[in-house]
Structures are given as C-alpha cells and as structure tokens.
Enzyme design. Sequence first.
Site, mmCIF file in Angstrom:
data_model
loop_
_atom_site.group_PDB
_atom_site.id
_atom_site.type_symbol
_atom_site.label_atom_id
_atom_site.label_comp_id
_atom_site.label_asym_id
_atom_site.label_seq_id
_atom_site.Cartn_x
_atom_site.Cartn_y
_atom_site.Cartn_z
ATOM 1 N N ASN A 281 43.012 96.029 42.342
ATOM 2 C CA ASN A 281 41.573 96.296 42.322
ATOM 3 C C ASN A 281 40.956 96.186 40.928
ATOM 4 O OD1 ASN A 281 38.967 97.694 43.329
ATOM 5 N ND2 ASN A 281 39.699 99.066 41.717
ATOM 6 N N SER B 86 36.111 88.249 45.601
ATOM 7 C CA SER B 86 34.656 88.413 45.671
ATOM 8 C C SER B 86 34.061 87.230 46.418
ATOM 9 C CB SER B 86 34.056 88.474 44.270
ATOM 10 O OG SER B 86 32.635 88.456 44.335
ATOM 11 N N TYR C 118 33.604 85.842 35.278
ATOM 12 C CA TYR C 118 33.957 86.621 36.470
ATOM 13 C C TYR C 118 34.083 85.719 37.688
ATOM 14 C CZ TYR C 118 33.547 90.157 40.156
ATOM 15 O OH TYR C 118 33.759 90.947 41.248
ATOM 16 N N SER D 196 37.214 83.699 37.451
ATOM 17 C CA SER D 196 38.417 84.508 37.696
ATOM 18 C C SER D 196 38.605 84.790 39.183
ATOM 19 C CB SER D 196 38.349 85.820 36.920
ATOM 20 O OG SER D 196 37.385 86.713 37.474
ATOM 21 N N LYS D 197 37.505 85.013 39.912
ATOM 22 C CA LYS D 197 37.621 85.307 41.339
ATOM 23 C C LYS D 197 37.973 84.049 42.140
ATOM 24 C CE LYS D 197 37.050 89.688 41.054
ATOM 25 N NZ LYS D 197 38.164 90.619 41.336
ATOM 26 N N ILE E 200 28.494 95.935 46.604
ATOM 27 C CA ILE E 200 29.061 97.246 46.912
ATOM 28 C C ILE E 200 28.214 98.289 46.184
ATOM 29 C CG2 ILE E 200 31.116 98.709 46.887
ATOM 30 C CD1 ILE E 200 32.776 96.211 46.279
#
Length: 258
Positions: free
Chosen positions: A90, A144, A157, A160-161, A190
């Site tokens: 996570n 994601s 980001y 990376s996802k 979220i």
Amino acid sequence: MRFKDKVVLVTGATRNTGVSIAALFIREGAKVCINGCTEKGLQKGASELNRAGLKNFDQFIGDISDIVQVEKMFQLIKEKYGRLDILVNNAANQGVGMKFDTMKPDDFLQVLKVNLLGTFQVSQQAVRIMVEQKSKGTIINLGSNVSKRAIHDRIAYVTSKGGIDALTKAMATDLGSKGIRVNMVAPGYIYTDRWDELSPEVKKRRRSNIPLGSEASGEDISQAVAFLASDAAKNITGERLVVDGGCSAQHLPLDIDL
C-alpha cells in the site's frame, strides 16, 4: 473470520487507506504487521488502530525504497512470526504537484523508488518467506485508475502506477507455479484527510463526475483487498480490480459530456 491467525503485512499503514486495510484484517482475525517509513507516522497509524479498539498488531519501521531497511524489517517479521501469509503493498509516494517541465530527475526517481522499486523489494522478501510454507501466500498491490487515464501534474506517480500494472502481471506469471497469487486493486478517488482541505465546491464537482456519485472510502478499498486475499479468489491471479465508482467506464465526465 476469513483470516483467523493469518500473518499480514500492510506497508504504508500510517494513515488513511493503509490504516483501514490493517483494521479490516485485524477485525477478521489476522495478526497484522503495520509498516511506516518514520517512527512518527507509524505511531500515528498505531494510535488510530488503538482508538478503534484494535490490538492484534505489531509495528515495523522501514523505508521500502531502502533494501537494507526492507531486509531488516523482514528479518524481524520472520523472527516474530516465522511466516507471512498476505502482503499488501500500500505504501506510496503521491508525487503531488510535480510538473513535467520543471521537476527534477531526482524527484521523478524518488517516486519510482518508493512506488515501483519499493513494491518489488518488499514483494521479493515476502516471497522468500512464502515459498518455504506449506500454505504459500498472496500479494495484493495497490495501483490506481490513473495508470490507464492520466491526470495532470502527477507524471511520476502516473508512471509508477503504470509500472505496478505490469509488475503485477509479471509477478503473477512468475509466481503462479510457486503457489503464490498476485493481484492489484486500482482505486480512483478515495476520501482521505487531504479532502478535508478541499472547498465544498471542489468536492461537489469531483463527486458529480463519478458515475456512482461518491468517492471510495477506506473501507471500500479494504473490502476489495480482502476479497483478493481470501479463498473466494483462490483461482484469481494477475488481475486488476478497479474501485473507482465507474470513472474508468465513462468517456467524458458529466460536466463536459452534455
């Protein structure tokens, strides 16, 4: 209880979704190891669990981008429990506000070191424990929905996802013969403490552009993780479970598609 006496490691269990995931596994009978990269963050996560009346967990500090710290953490987990049944990757560097044309290469690399290299390093150490067990184990990576539909000013980001998507499939392919399942949960919006800083107007606009009308809660993500970790998913590996209220299904958001 689905996870009675299972040993579970949740990385980045210092706030928000990580704490929610840890809490669900504790409630379902697991022995949970919570991880954070700083003592302050780890204590924050532990305090939230304690306030909820949840006690069956231990704290393990470690920066997942640092292999020395990762190896030390797993040595302690193995000494304490002798096994590991479930790993939830996570922990993440959000890479907020990094613009493509001005960000430094080191900033880009640091996000990848946590999100992609860190996931690999933690998973590799987990697998080395799992393969020695009669009942192997399972790994759930947190991806994601942005890996398929990019958002602005989050290039490291998003990259990376996208890597987590590919890593999940590759791990599932390589580890299936060892009896280890690897899957991914891909959230969209979220509700986290960052939302507390948003204006009512911004929250309303975000929600209006989610087909189901609301962002996910930590519990929503936790339940998806728990499903993939459970025996109900025993023949599922290499999959991407999207939990985004339908955002990935629509072509254009409501305030444009009129």
